[in-house]
Write a protein that holds these residues in place. Structure first.
Motif, short mmCIF file in Angstrom:
data_model
loop_
_atom_site.label_atom_id
_atom_site.label_comp_id
_atom_site.label_asym_id
_atom_site.label_seq_id
_atom_site.Cartn_x
_atom_site.Cartn_y
_atom_site.Cartn_z
N ASP A 218 0.81 -1.22 0.00
CA ASP A 218 0.00 0.00 0.00
C ASP A 218 0.85 1.26 0.00
O ASP A 218 0.48 2.27 -0.63
N LEU A 221 1.83 2.07 -3.44
CA LEU A 221 0.70 2.66 -4.18
C LEU A 221 0.49 4.11 -3.78
O LEU A 221 0.17 4.95 -4.63
N VAL A 241 -1.78 -5.51 -1.87
CA VAL A 241 -2.53 -4.26 -2.01
C VAL A 241 -3.93 -4.49 -1.44
O VAL A 241 -4.64 -5.40 -1.85
N LEU A 246 -6.13 1.13 -1.76
CA LEU A 246 -6.72 1.61 -3.00
C LEU A 246 -7.69 2.76 -2.74
O LEU A 246 -7.78 3.70 -3.53
N ARG A 247 -8.38 2.69 -1.63
CA ARG A 247 -9.33 3.76 -1.29
C ARG A 247 -8.62 5.06 -0.97
O ARG A 247 -9.11 6.15 -1.31
N CYS A 249 -5.89 6.14 -2.28
CA CYS A 249 -5.27 6.71 -3.48
C CYS A 249 -6.28 7.12 -4.53
O CYS A 249 -5.89 7.67 -5.57
N LEU A 267 -7.37 1.62 -15.10
CA LEU A 267 -6.95 0.83 -13.95
C LEU A 267 -7.34 -0.62 -14.18
O LEU A 267 -8.46 -0.92 -14.62
N ILE A 269 -7.19 -4.43 -12.14
CA ILE A 269 -6.97 -5.18 -10.91
C ILE A 269 -7.36 -6.63 -11.19
O ILE A 269 -8.51 -6.90 -11.57
N ALA A 282 -8.95 -6.19 -2.98
CA ALA A 282 -8.62 -4.78 -3.13
C ALA A 282 -9.67 -4.00 -3.90
O ALA A 282 -9.80 -2.78 -3.72
N SER A 283 -10.44 -4.67 -4.75
CA SER A 283 -11.43 -3.95 -5.56
C SER A 283 -12.54 -3.34 -4.72
O SER A 283 -13.28 -2.48 -5.21
N TRP A 290 -14.07 7.12 -7.85
CA TRP A 290 -12.78 7.51 -8.43
C TRP A 290 -13.05 8.51 -9.54
O TRP A 290 -13.53 8.16 -10.61
#
Length: 419
Positions: A218, A221, A241, A246-247, A249, A267, A269, A282-283, A290
């Motif tokens: 993370d 990222l 990750v 992910l949230r 970023c 993107l 994943i 991670a999704s 986003w």
């Protein structure tokens, strides 16, 4: 006199001598048409079919071939992944003698899985590569140990695409030392339509591809948020990750305008089925939304979780689902939620297995298809397909839910489940 002539013609040594003379004449003609008489452009085209190792060996034939081998048209795409045992000494020899301003793409295999080990890429070699190859745009590293490099800023500044596969990364590899001012876009909307502004100097990589890089976490990222030119990011089998990473970023409205990876447009994943790893899902981090993300690709185990959050991506235009198994009710429910995305115009299924329920009223012919799968490769499935085809039925259902979206199926199949 005639008898003497007959004896001379019947002499085997005389016949052999004539054959030798004819063979000598043929060899003389063949020698006169050797490669030395071919134009250099044709010789360069012939040499372009050789591998890097064969090309280096061809340069030892003569002075002319040595000069032709150094032609930069032969060194635009250099692939050293098939050359086993590539060491720093070999890289220095290639850089000093052959690599130059014509180099566009470079593919290297490291020593991470080698018994010998040792340093593969040094700071001095990377600086020399930046000087001698100012047009290098794509770098591919396979099984490379990059822990000896403090930062990716040592890579050539001309890079546009960086692809890492099976590599080891240090803690601060993606950090950018140059200060990057926060984007002051006070009037940013949900569609993230910012005006074109000059980007600060720094890392110029536009596309970052990470495939099976377990050390990517993370905090790596988070370091990408300082990259002002990054527009495409692929995270394939990056098991460390998490959704929180992910949230944090994701591009969102902040106190100083749009924050996070606000320039990211594409993107990907994907997590493949692999034992020994705990899936982080991670999704789920896409649920925060986003801004500006136009293209999303989900694969493997991330498809089921990502479909629950796709409806939060208001700027999404293209959605790709790859290498997964989807239940009929799951994809229908997801398409109902995607109706709120006005900009979505393409939905593509690639290597997808659709799980359909087997109704009791269906005939025996469809029961025989259970477990075998019905291929549906190719382009779009139109309404003129046979009504008994399961892919055609599913296509018509999805087309009603998403009338403005193009549906594409490539190498898909069907699997029936008992009710």
């Amino acid at each position: 006199m005639k008898a003497h002539y007959r004896r001379a013609s019947a002499d085997p040594s005389n016949t052999l001598r004539k054959k030798c003379e004819v063979f000598t004449d043929i060899m003389d003609e063949f020698t006169s048409c050797s490669l030395e008489y071919l134009p250099e452009n044709i010789l360069i085209d012939v040499l372009s079919y050789l591998s890097i190792r064969e090309l280096v060996r061809a340069g030892r034939v003569c002075k002319r071939w040595r000069r032709l081998v150094k032609d930069q048209r032969l060194w635009r795409l250099v692939d050293l992944t098939a050359w086993k045992g590539t060491t720093s000494r070999i890289l220095w020899a290639l850089l000093r003698q052959y690599l130059g301003c014509g180099l566009r793409c470079l593919r290297l295999r490291g020593l991470l899985l080698s018994v010998r080990g040792g340093t593969f890429l040094s700071e001095a070699w990377l600086k020399a590569l930046s000087t001698r190859c100012p047009r290098l745009g794509r770098l591919y590293l396979l099984h490379a140990d990059l822990r000896s490099l403090p930062s990716c800023q040592l890579l050539p500044p001309s890079l546009k695409v960086l692809e890492l596969r099976g590599c080891e990364l240090p803690h601060g590899f993606f950090n950018q030392d140059l200060p990057t001012p926060s984007p002051a876009y006070a009037g940013a909307t949900s569609s993230a339509k910012q005006k074109d502004r000059p980007t600060p100097s720094g890392i110029s990589i536009e596309s970052l591809i990470l495939n099976n890089v377990p050390s990517f976490k993370d905090h790596h990222l988070q370091s990408l948020t300082s990259w002002q030119r990054l527009s495409r990011l692929e995270l394939c089998d990056t098991f460390r990750v998490t959704a929180n990473g992910l949230r944090s970023c994701a591009a969102k409205d902040g106190t100083c305008g749009v924050e996070g990876l606000f320039r990211l447009k594409s993107l990907e994943i994907s997590i493949t089925i692999r034992q020994g790893y705990q899936l982080q899902m991670a999704s789920f981090g896409l649920g925060a939304g986003w801004l500006g993300l136009e293209e999303l690709s989900l694969g493997g185990k991330e498809v089921a979780h990502g479909l629950l959050c796709v409806s939060r991506l208001k700027d999404l235009k293209r959605l790709y689902l790859k290498a997964c198994t989807i239940r009929e009710m799951q994809i229908v429910r997801s398409c109902r939620m995607l109706r709120d995305l006005a900009g979505l115009h393409r939905l593509e299924f690639l290597d997808v297995v659709f799980q359909l329920r087997l109704c009791p009223s269906e005939g025996e012919g469809e029961e025989e298809q259970e477990g075998e799968g019905t291929p549906a490769g190719g382009d779009n499935v139109n309404s003129e397909s046979k009504p008994d085809e399961p892919i055609s039925k599913l296509h018509r259902t999805l087309a009603v839910l998403l009338p403005c979206c193009t549906l594409t199926y490539s190498n898909c199949s069907v699997r029936y489940n008992e009710p």
